[in-house]
Write an enzyme that holds these catalytic residues in place. Sequence first.
Site, PDB file in Angstrom:
ATOM      1  N   TYR A 103       0.818  -1.211   0.000  1.00 41.46           N
ATOM      2  CA  TYR A 103       0.000   0.000   0.000  1.00 41.46           C
ATOM      3  C   TYR A 103       0.855   1.266   0.000  1.00 41.46           C
ATOM      4  O   TYR A 103       1.780   1.425   0.793  1.00 41.46           O
ATOM      5  CB  TYR A 103      -0.962   0.056   1.200  1.00 41.46           C
ATOM      6  CG  TYR A 103      -1.683   1.386   1.260  1.00 41.46           C
ATOM      7  CD1 TYR A 103      -2.681   1.676   0.323  1.00 41.46           C
ATOM      8  CD2 TYR A 103      -1.322   2.373   2.165  1.00 41.46           C
ATOM      9  CE1 TYR A 103      -3.309   2.909   0.316  1.00 41.46           C
ATOM     10  CE2 TYR A 103      -1.934   3.607   2.173  1.00 41.46           C
ATOM     11  CZ  TYR A 103      -2.930   3.869   1.233  1.00 41.46           C
ATOM     12  OH  TYR A 103      -3.536   5.096   1.213  1.00 41.46           O
TER      13      TYR A 103
ATOM     14  N   HIS B 165      -3.699  16.298  -4.416  1.00 45.41           N
ATOM     15  CA  HIS B 165      -4.127  16.533  -3.038  1.00 45.41           C
ATOM     16  C   HIS B 165      -3.945  17.990  -2.602  1.00 45.41           C
ATOM     17  O   HIS B 165      -4.353  18.359  -1.502  1.00 45.41           O
ATOM     18  CB  HIS B 165      -3.358  15.618  -2.083  1.00 45.41           C
ATOM     19  CG  HIS B 165      -3.839  14.201  -2.097  1.00 45.41           C
ATOM     20  ND1 HIS B 165      -3.987  13.470  -3.258  1.00 45.41           N
ATOM     21  CD2 HIS B 165      -4.215  13.370  -1.087  1.00 45.41           C
ATOM     22  CE1 HIS B 165      -4.418  12.256  -2.962  1.00 45.41           C
ATOM     23  NE2 HIS B 165      -4.576  12.170  -1.653  1.00 45.41           N
TER      24      HIS B 165
ATOM     25  N   ASN C 269       1.044  12.230   4.271  1.00 42.82           N
ATOM     26  CA  ASN C 269       0.538  11.630   5.498  1.00 42.82           C
ATOM     27  C   ASN C 269       1.318  12.204   6.664  1.00 42.82           C
ATOM     28  O   ASN C 269       2.556  12.299   6.616  1.00 42.82           O
ATOM     29  CB  ASN C 269       0.719  10.122   5.479  1.00 42.82           C
ATOM     30  CG  ASN C 269      -0.449   9.390   4.840  1.00 42.82           C
ATOM     31  OD1 ASN C 269      -0.391   8.196   4.621  1.00 42.82           O
ATOM     32  ND2 ASN C 269      -1.529  10.093   4.537  1.00 42.82           N
TER      33      ASN C 269
ATOM     34  N   TYR D  19     -15.699  36.736  42.786  1.00 39.63           N
ATOM     35  CA  TYR D  19     -15.004  35.510  42.365  1.00 39.63           C
ATOM     36  C   TYR D  19     -13.904  35.774  41.349  1.00 39.63           C
ATOM     37  O   TYR D  19     -12.882  35.089  41.331  1.00 39.63           O
ATOM     38  CB  TYR D  19     -16.006  34.526  41.743  1.00 39.63           C
ATOM     39  CG  TYR D  19     -16.889  33.800  42.718  1.00 39.63           C
ATOM     40  CD1 TYR D  19     -16.822  34.035  44.087  1.00 39.63           C
ATOM     41  CD2 TYR D  19     -17.817  32.874  42.265  1.00 39.63           C
ATOM     42  CE1 TYR D  19     -17.642  33.368  44.973  1.00 39.63           C
ATOM     43  CE2 TYR D  19     -18.647  32.200  43.142  1.00 39.63           C
ATOM     44  CZ  TYR D  19     -18.563  32.449  44.498  1.00 39.63           C
ATOM     45  OH  TYR D  19     -19.376  31.784  45.365  1.00 39.63           O
TER      46      TYR D  19
ATOM     47  N   ARG E  42     -11.172  36.699  43.727  1.00 33.36           N
ATOM     48  CA  ARG E  42     -10.919  35.749  44.802  1.00 33.36           C
ATOM     49  C   ARG E  42     -10.534  34.365  44.277  1.00 33.36           C
ATOM     50  O   ARG E  42      -9.768  33.639  44.912  1.00 33.36           O
ATOM     51  CB  ARG E  42     -12.166  35.642  45.687  1.00 33.36           C
ATOM     52  CG  ARG E  42     -11.900  34.946  46.986  1.00 33.36           C
ATOM     53  CD  ARG E  42     -13.101  34.731  47.884  1.00 33.36           C
ATOM     54  NE  ARG E  42     -14.333  35.367  47.523  1.00 33.36           N
ATOM     55  CZ  ARG E  42     -15.533  34.866  47.871  1.00 33.36           C
ATOM     56  NH1 ARG E  42     -15.616  33.736  48.546  1.00 33.36           N
ATOM     57  NH2 ARG E  42     -16.638  35.502  47.545  1.00 33.36           N
TER      58      ARG E  42
ATOM     59  N   PHE F 119      -1.369   8.464  11.228  1.00 35.98           N
ATOM     60  CA  PHE F 119      -1.716   9.790  10.707  1.00 35.98           C
ATOM     61  C   PHE F 119      -2.987  10.342  11.329  1.00 35.98           C
ATOM     62  O   PHE F 119      -3.339  11.498  11.122  1.00 35.98           O
ATOM     63  CB  PHE F 119      -1.894   9.734   9.186  1.00 35.98           C
ATOM     64  CG  PHE F 119      -2.745   8.576   8.727  1.00 35.98           C
ATOM     65  CD1 PHE F 119      -4.052   8.434   9.137  1.00 35.98           C
ATOM     66  CD2 PHE F 119      -2.210   7.603   7.892  1.00 35.98           C
ATOM     67  CE1 PHE F 119      -4.830   7.377   8.714  1.00 35.98           C
ATOM     68  CE2 PHE F 119      -2.970   6.535   7.458  1.00 35.98           C
ATOM     69  CZ  PHE F 119      -4.293   6.420   7.882  1.00 35.98           C
TER      70      PHE F 119
ATOM     71  N   GLU G 220     -12.140   5.997   4.402  1.00 34.42           N
ATOM     72  CA  GLU G 220     -11.746   6.843   5.529  1.00 34.42           C
ATOM     73  C   GLU G 220     -13.019   7.343   6.197  1.00 34.42           C
ATOM     74  O   GLU G 220     -13.496   8.441   5.947  1.00 34.42           O
ATOM     75  CB  GLU G 220     -10.846   7.968   5.020  1.00 34.42           C
ATOM     76  CG  GLU G 220      -9.551   7.404   4.442  1.00 34.42           C
ATOM     77  CD  GLU G 220      -8.796   8.359   3.531  1.00 34.42           C
ATOM     78  OE1 GLU G 220      -9.153   9.554   3.490  1.00 34.42           O
ATOM     79  OE2 GLU G 220      -7.851   7.907   2.855  1.00 34.42           O
TER      80      GLU G 220
END
Length: 503
Positions: free
Chosen positions: A56, A86, A198, A280, A283, A329, A413
């Site tokens: 792969y 990409h 990746n 507050y 404090r 990844f 995915e």
Amino acid sequence: MNSIHYISSEILNLSVINDIVIYNKRLELSDQATANIRSCRSYLDDKISKQNQPIYGINTGFGSLCDVKISNENLTHLQENLVMSHACGIGDKVPNKIVKIMLLLKIQSLSYGHSGVQLETVQRLIDFYNNDVIPIVYTQGSLGASGDLAPLAHMALPLIAKGEVFHEGEQKSSAEVLKHFKWEAIKLASKEGLALLNGTQFMSAYGIYTLIKSYKLSYFADLISSISLDAFNGRLDPFNELVHLVRPHRGQLKIAKRVRGFLEGSELIDSHKEHVQDPYSFRCIPQVHGASWDTIKFVNKTFNTEINSVTDNPNIFVGEDEIISGGNFHGQPLALGLDYLKIAISELGNISERRTYQLVSGLRGLPAFLVDNPGLNSGFMIPQYTAASIVSANKQLASPASVDSIVSSNGQEDHVSMGANAAVQCYDLINNVERILAIELLNASQALEFRKPKKSSPLIESFLKSYRETIPFVKEDLVFYNLIQDTLHFIDDFYIENELLFD
């Protein structure tokens, strides 16, 4: 450039990265890193030459196309196609300072020798870093799961003379800049495109930058709130160590001690008080600021692990003779950490705005809106509006991105982290908190003037003396935008030593 940082010979952490950035250090590969990269690439070349079965990302397609076998003669074409296809980022440009950290973190990850890249590819990334050749990257496009694919594709494009870079104050074509340096375009070998794309370096770079700034803003939140406490004629009793030893959260103890240190020697804090309690927002500074500090430390631990890791896919293990396709990844640890950081830092802004509100409310002998002749002068009325507006915007940004997911790559995915969205939100939110704190400092310094002739602590008086060199006491209405901007610059430029910053 003052000195050199040797890649992979030293574990990266916030302090190391801060030094690299502040002192503009050059990067060089250590001997071990060079050996790691060469050994892994040699192993991979040998594996491909002897094995015909698909591996792969090396001789197959990507994502849902993982079962498509690619012939050896097309492997370079495959990797270049991957980078180009990409590069689908869009939106705002990622700030150059974030892209430089991306480059550093990608170089570090590739240097461990589990990614199969060529030595010349890593060296070219180092050349980009050292010569301030900054790839143009965009904020939108990553799902934070198959690595930060789109942003890292844009970062990788200049390696093959595609895309654009920022160099010498201008945006230029990468081909033009490569020609300027007499650099040949890299001919990507098998697996290299995937190794470059990746990875979690987009999320990680934003995370590292925002963590460094979070530590700085945590320090300033404590210092500025101490000024506000003195200006409001507050009490020091809630900061007594005995109170915090019976509820010993580390951050709570630390912030109480820090505030006591800031206020040591103050005439105001030691003066008699008619009131027995403070609101507050004064404090509970140790409890609220301390919880945020503890969160920063927790998220820091997550990112320290990430930036010293291998996050591409598949991973190559030379000694074990294994090439394994996994999921390093996936940005889930970072997405959760960034969301947690967003919530924690937004609270520093939330409580800061409340202190600003108290200071302008005409309480405890302070004039309404911290100016003489209120009515004729609106004084500090509207800066509090601005802080309130930003606080509300931060509540929206602090909503978690990591609870979302969406299916991609034709179902392959099918769960993504959305950590990239969390990263960009975190960056915006933390810049917002700096603005809120700047407004509190502007108000607190003004309020403290009305307590004269009594003085605050020597440390605070010295700090405000430097501040007054840029930002004047306001006697009557003027353009407040300039005061806020100048205060922001003052905070941003104020140097804090590393050992103090990250302690």
